[in-house]
Design a protein around this motif. Structure first.
Motif, PDB file in Angstrom:
ATOM      1  N   UNK A 274       0.825  -1.210   0.000  1.00 39.56           N
ATOM      2  CA  UNK A 274       0.000   0.000   0.000  1.00 39.56           C
ATOM      3  C   UNK A 274       0.861   1.262   0.000  1.00 39.56           C
ATOM      4  N   UNK A 275       1.936   1.231   0.782  1.00 40.15           N
ATOM      5  CA  UNK A 275       2.775   2.428   0.867  1.00 40.15           C
ATOM      6  C   UNK A 275       3.535   2.652  -0.441  1.00 40.15           C
ATOM      7  N   UNK A 276       3.986   1.557  -1.017  1.00 37.96           N
ATOM      8  CA  UNK A 276       4.704   1.634  -2.287  1.00 37.96           C
ATOM      9  C   UNK A 276       3.781   2.196  -3.376  1.00 37.96           C
ATOM     10  N   UNK A 277       2.559   1.697  -3.410  1.00 41.17           N
ATOM     11  CA  UNK A 277       1.614   2.143  -4.440  1.00 41.17           C
ATOM     12  C   UNK A 277       1.207   3.596  -4.196  1.00 41.17           C
ATOM     13  N   UNK A 278       1.027   3.957  -2.934  1.00 38.56           N
ATOM     14  CA  UNK A 278       0.706   5.360  -2.637  1.00 38.56           C
ATOM     15  C   UNK A 278       1.791   6.276  -3.201  1.00 38.56           C
ATOM     16  N   UNK A 279       3.054   5.885  -3.016  1.00 41.05           N
ATOM     17  CA  UNK A 279       4.163   6.665  -3.559  1.00 41.05           C
ATOM     18  C   UNK A 279       4.039   6.823  -5.066  1.00 41.05           C
ATOM     19  N   UNK A 280       3.736   5.732  -5.754  1.00 42.74           N
ATOM     20  CA  UNK A 280       3.601   5.794  -7.216  1.00 42.74           C
ATOM     21  C   UNK A 280       2.440   6.690  -7.624  1.00 42.74           C
ATOM     22  N   UNK A 281       1.309   6.538  -6.924  1.00 46.62           N
ATOM     23  CA  UNK A 281       0.121   7.334  -7.257  1.00 46.62           C
ATOM     24  C   UNK A 281       0.433   8.821  -7.063  1.00 46.62           C
ATOM     25  N   UNK A 282       1.065   9.142  -5.949  1.00 47.60           N
ATOM     26  CA  UNK A 282       1.342  10.544  -5.643  1.00 47.60           C
ATOM     27  C   UNK A 282       2.340  11.131  -6.633  1.00 47.60           C
ATOM     28  N   UNK A 283       3.351  10.346  -6.998  1.00 47.39           N
ATOM     29  CA  UNK A 283       4.311  10.862  -7.979  1.00 47.39           C
ATOM     30  C   UNK A 283       3.646  11.092  -9.329  1.00 47.39           C
ATOM     31  N   UNK A 284       2.754  10.188  -9.728  1.00 39.98           N
ATOM     32  CA  UNK A 284       2.059  10.358 -11.008  1.00 39.98           C
ATOM     33  C   UNK A 284       1.165  11.591 -10.958  1.00 39.98           C
ATOM     34  N   UNK A 285       0.439  11.750  -9.852  1.00 38.02           N
ATOM     35  CA  UNK A 285      -0.458  12.908  -9.717  1.00 38.02           C
ATOM     36  C   UNK A 285       0.324  14.214  -9.714  1.00 38.02           C
ATOM     37  N   UNK A 286       1.472  14.211  -9.019  1.00 38.79           N
ATOM     38  CA  UNK A 286       2.194  15.481  -8.873  1.00 38.79           C
ATOM     39  C   UNK A 286       2.830  15.903 -10.191  1.00 38.79           C
ATOM     40  N   UNK A 287       3.042  14.957 -11.103  1.00 39.86           N
ATOM     41  CA  UNK A 287       3.538  15.333 -12.429  1.00 39.86           C
ATOM     42  C   UNK A 287       2.445  15.972 -13.265  1.00 39.86           C
ATOM     43  N   UNK A 288       1.195  15.805 -12.812  1.00 34.67           N
ATOM     44  CA  UNK A 288       0.077  16.457 -13.486  1.00 34.67           C
ATOM     45  C   UNK A 288      -0.232  15.882 -14.860  1.00 34.67           C
ATOM     46  N   UNK A 289       0.262  14.689 -15.118  1.00 37.06           N
ATOM     47  CA  UNK A 289      -0.027  14.081 -16.426  1.00 37.06           C
ATOM     48  C   UNK A 289      -1.294  13.248 -16.333  1.00 37.06           C
ATOM     49  N   UNK A 290      -1.846  12.951 -17.482  1.00 35.34           N
ATOM     50  CA  UNK A 290      -3.079  12.182 -17.476  1.00 35.34           C
ATOM     51  C   UNK A 290      -2.832  10.688 -17.677  1.00 35.34           C
ATOM     52  N   UNK A 291      -1.624  10.254 -17.384  1.00 36.09           N
ATOM     53  CA  UNK A 291      -1.279   8.848 -17.597  1.00 36.09           C
ATOM     54  C   UNK A 291      -2.014   7.918 -16.643  1.00 36.09           C
ATOM     55  N   UNK A 292      -1.680   6.657 -16.743  1.00 37.60           N
ATOM     56  CA  UNK A 292      -2.306   5.646 -15.886  1.00 37.60           C
ATOM     57  C   UNK A 292      -1.873   5.849 -14.432  1.00 37.60           C
ATOM     58  N   UNK A 293      -2.843   5.893 -13.551  1.00 37.00           N
ATOM     59  CA  UNK A 293      -2.552   6.034 -12.124  1.00 37.00           C
ATOM     60  C   UNK A 293      -2.912   4.702 -11.457  1.00 37.00           C
TER      61      UNK A 293
END
Ligand code: ADP
Ligand code: MG
Length: 341
Positions: A274-293
């Protein structure tokens, strides 16, 4: 936390860092502080070289709190606006698209001050929310509370003595919901504070090794605020609902190595999915791209999917020990914080 125009909701994640004081044990063992907050947005690695003003060892965040700063201050400057933003959605009907979902996270290694910080913030927010709704004479409010723990990807109801794991279901209207989760309708503020105390006790007695359980589990406390206009002479008015999540994350020590070095997960190692995935989700969101989250890759991110991204507002408080003996973990925490910015 008044509606200051509609831009606020598009803000990125609000990322702050909080240094705790050196503790007794660290002082006894002649440990020393590597880190110092030099102003309200800058943390300095003291053992580096160079002038402070152009120091390559200075790192900036939305807010940085030093060892002398109170939890009250952390709440006021790094959590309050976001936690209470959902009240704007209820109050300002014109801004119908204002956020009705908010989350405050504490991230950091075990013993860095996550629980200390999050408990305080939750109490201050609860007080402010009750103050606010008591002043609103034109609207009626119903508050509900639920609480879960995620341990080894198993979801447990902290308001129930039943320790069997709960299933997640996909609801077409509400997204991912936790099946059979207790949701208490609150009578008043003291009722809520009692329930929060029950959760704290539940979280500690569920496992034989207290330290191990609380360092490896995530706790999500969720307050749901429903509101409708008071109608004299009967009749229904539409109900607006908002959610605020207070999330005390598992200790980052096991995950951060993997994040930092990109090392393969070892069989049997207690990597926290869960913590690992949260990190990935947050990094994807903070890049502001519309890619797969990758929300669906863990229980934590599935449960919080609607509260991360979109119109939801998020604050992350990264807690750190200043001690030299924790240098590697502290660097990892700042790496996470930088990625979330
Ligand atoms: P975590 O939840 O990250 O494992 P805790 O919140 O339990 O860490 O904090 C570890 C210890 O340090 C606790 O005894 C706590 O009271 C103390 N502590 C944490 N942060 C602070 C702070 N900012 N000021 C004073 N004591 C703190
Ligand atoms: Mg803790």
């Amino acid at each position: 936390w008044n509606a200051q125009g509609s831009d606020a909701r598009h803000e990125k994640i609000f990322v702050s860092v909080r240094l705790r004081p050196l503790n007794e044990k660290e002082i006894q063992s002649n440990d020393f502080a590597d880190w110092e907050s030099i102003n309200s947005t800058t943390i300095l690695f003291k053992n580096g070289l160079g002038e402070r003003s152009t120091n390559p060892n200075a790192y900036n965040f939305d807010r940085v709190f030093g060892h002398n700063d109170s939890t009250r201050k952390v709440y006021e400057e790094a959590a309050k606006e976001i936690a209470l933003s959902v009240l704007n959605g209820i109050n300002c009907l014109l801004f119908f698209d204002l956020s009705d979902l908010a989350s405050v996270f504490a991230y950091g290694q075990t013993s860095s001050g996550k629980t200390f910080t999050m408990n305080g913030i939750t109490h201050y927010a609860v007080a402010d929310i009750y103050d606010y709704i008591e002043q609103q004479k034109e609207r009626e409010f119903v508050l509900k509370f639920s609480a879960i723990e995620i341990y080894n990807e198993l979801v447990r109801d902290l308001l129930s003595t039943d320790t069997n794991p709960l299933r997640l279901l996909d609801d077409p209207e509400r997204g991912t919901v936790v099946e059979k989760l207790t949701e208490e309708t609150l009578q008043d503020k003291s009722h809520l504070l009692e329930l929060i105390a029950v959760c704290e006790a539940q979280r500690q007695t569920g496992e034989t090794s207290l330290n191990e359980a609380s360092s490896r589990s995530h706790q999500i406390l969720r307050l749901t605020i429903e509101s409708s206009a008071r109608r004299f002479g009967g009749g229904n008015s539409s109900i607006l609902a908002a959610n605020v999540n207070f999330v005390d994350l598992a200790g980052s020590e096991r995950t951060s190595q993997t994040l930092a070095t990109g090392a393969r997960l070892k069989e049997g190692s207690h990597i926290n999915r869960s913590l690992l995935t949260l990190g990935k989700v947050i990094r994807t969101l903070s890049k502001g791209k519309n890619g797969h989250i990758p929300y669906r890759d863990s229980k934590l991110t599935r449960i919080l999917q609607n509260s991360l991204g979109g119109n939801a507002r998020t604050a992350i408080i990264c807690t750190m020990s200043p001690a030299h003996s924790h240098l590697e973990q502290s660097r990892n925490t700042l790496l996470f914080a930088s990625c979330a910015k």
